[in-house]
Scaffold this active site. Sequence first.
Site, PDB file in Angstrom:
ATOM      1  CB  SER A 110      90.336  87.799 -13.692  1.00  0.00           C
ATOM      2  OG  SER A 110      89.176  87.423 -12.989  1.00  0.00           O
ATOM      3  N   GLY A 112      93.619  91.611  -8.359  1.00  0.00           N
ATOM      4  CA  GLY A 112      93.205  92.892  -8.932  1.00  0.00           C
ATOM      5  C   GLY A 112      91.754  93.157  -8.617  1.00  0.00           C
ATOM      6  CG  ASP A 134      87.891  84.105  -7.803  1.00  0.00           C
ATOM      7  OD1 ASP A 134      87.353  83.674  -6.762  1.00  0.00           O
ATOM      8  OD2 ASP A 134      88.339  85.268  -7.908  1.00  0.00           O
ATOM      9  CE  LYS A 181      90.596  85.418 -10.248  1.00  0.00           C
ATOM     10  NZ  LYS A 181      91.283  86.125  -9.152  1.00  0.00           N
ATOM     11  CG  ASP A 211      90.264  87.442  -3.238  1.00  0.00           C
ATOM     12  OD1 ASP A 211      90.523  88.355  -2.446  1.00  0.00           O
ATOM     13  OD2 ASP A 211      89.773  87.675  -4.371  1.00  0.00           O
ATOM     14  CD  GLU A 258      91.114  84.138  -6.399  1.00  0.00           C
ATOM     15  OE1 GLU A 258      91.920  83.835  -7.306  1.00  0.00           O
ATOM     16  OE2 GLU A 258      90.740  85.308  -6.186  1.00  0.00           O
ATOM     17  CE  LYS A 308      86.338  86.861 -10.822  1.00  0.00           C
ATOM     18  NZ  LYS A 308      86.793  86.965  -9.426  1.00  0.00           N
ATOM     19  CE  LYS A 336      91.433  90.565  -5.361  1.00  0.00           C
ATOM     20  NZ  LYS A 336      89.991  90.272  -5.369  1.00  0.00           N
TER      21      LYS A 336
END
Length: 366
Positions: A137, A292, A190, A163, A240, A215, A165, A264
């Site tokens: 990430s 995570g 995400d 992934k 998420d 995400e 952000k 998670k």
Amino acid sequence: MHIHPKEEIRGFILSLPLVHPFKTSFGEERERKFALIRVRRGELEGWGEVVASEAPLYSEETLASAVYLLKNYLFPMALSCGLDPRCFEAEAEKFRGNPMAKAGLSLALWDLEARRRGLPLHRVYGGVRKEIPSGVSVGIQTGLDELLSRIDSFVREGYLRVKIKIAPGWDCEVVKEVRKAFPQIPLGADANSAYGEGDLERLSCLDGADLLFLEQPLYPDDLYFHSLLKKKIKTPIALDESVKNLRKMKVGYLMDSYSLVNIKVGRMGGIGEVLRAAEFASERGIPLFCGGMLESGVGRAHNLHLASLEPFVLPADISRTQRYYHRDLTPPFDFSTPGYIPVPQGEGIGVDVDNAYLEKITLESF
Ligand code: OSB
Ligand code: MG
């Protein structure tokens, strides 16, 4: 007379500097402050991690609220359960919310339980994978060049999925450029809830980039607007923040709010809820990936065991230790073959905590 071996629970508040600052749509972290939970029965110990951060940015919970709840309510509850994880999780349901506090202690109790039975945790859970496909990430960077060069080095290391952000102003163009530079990599984005109901049309700008998922684009408690968005765009939606428990996962499924789910344990409040969510996903063919929270080795070891469950078919947000911390509290996790991190095979979480280092960096214990 039956003698009970001494039972004890202790929490440790710690801070670890990150190798690289981690910036998301909600803020930037340079170090990670968190808590570890240690449970003991006689000679055996179990470890868990509380992933709540100092400020309520990812979710409502904070490290301080988690410590308060653990010290005053959850530790006594677990002791009255004789440290039995199922008893504790059932009792803890009477408290609303606070999933990260509950999960931190739940994890420690499950580790202890697995060690008592002489089994690695993934065997207790019924996991099927011996090594976990690893994704990374990548936070928001100061510029596109920095982002592309960070991704390039992660791809060279062997990560199986990247992934990135995103946030308003760091989204369509950035994703397009990343895809142009890396035509082949499995790529996700995400948003950590950075967009709102007025942005649904706009997010179709991501559709050309062949993303594996977008995400949590919208509100952290939302399922409805995500279901509208899912109809408007081609990019699969992963949730998420919105999937706070099995019931939300079910409602989201019934409303058609997502195509896949980031799981998670801290967000879902404990192992029991994750196992039930995995069963639901398995029955419906919903693909999962293990998320995570920049965990230390304790939390990441737990995540590896969970990611071994059958419906966790996508690469996890579980990266090599060196991507997070120069020195961790457990031996480092690394690839066995490029892109794959083995699930620890020892009893419980399968790794030991470096007690000398723990003592050295503990800010406070409770
Ligand atoms: O949204 O998945 C997230 C880290 C902190 C808070 C939220 C998230 C993340 C990550 C990091 O994406 C994943 C990792 O631990 O490698
Ligand atoms: Mg996320």
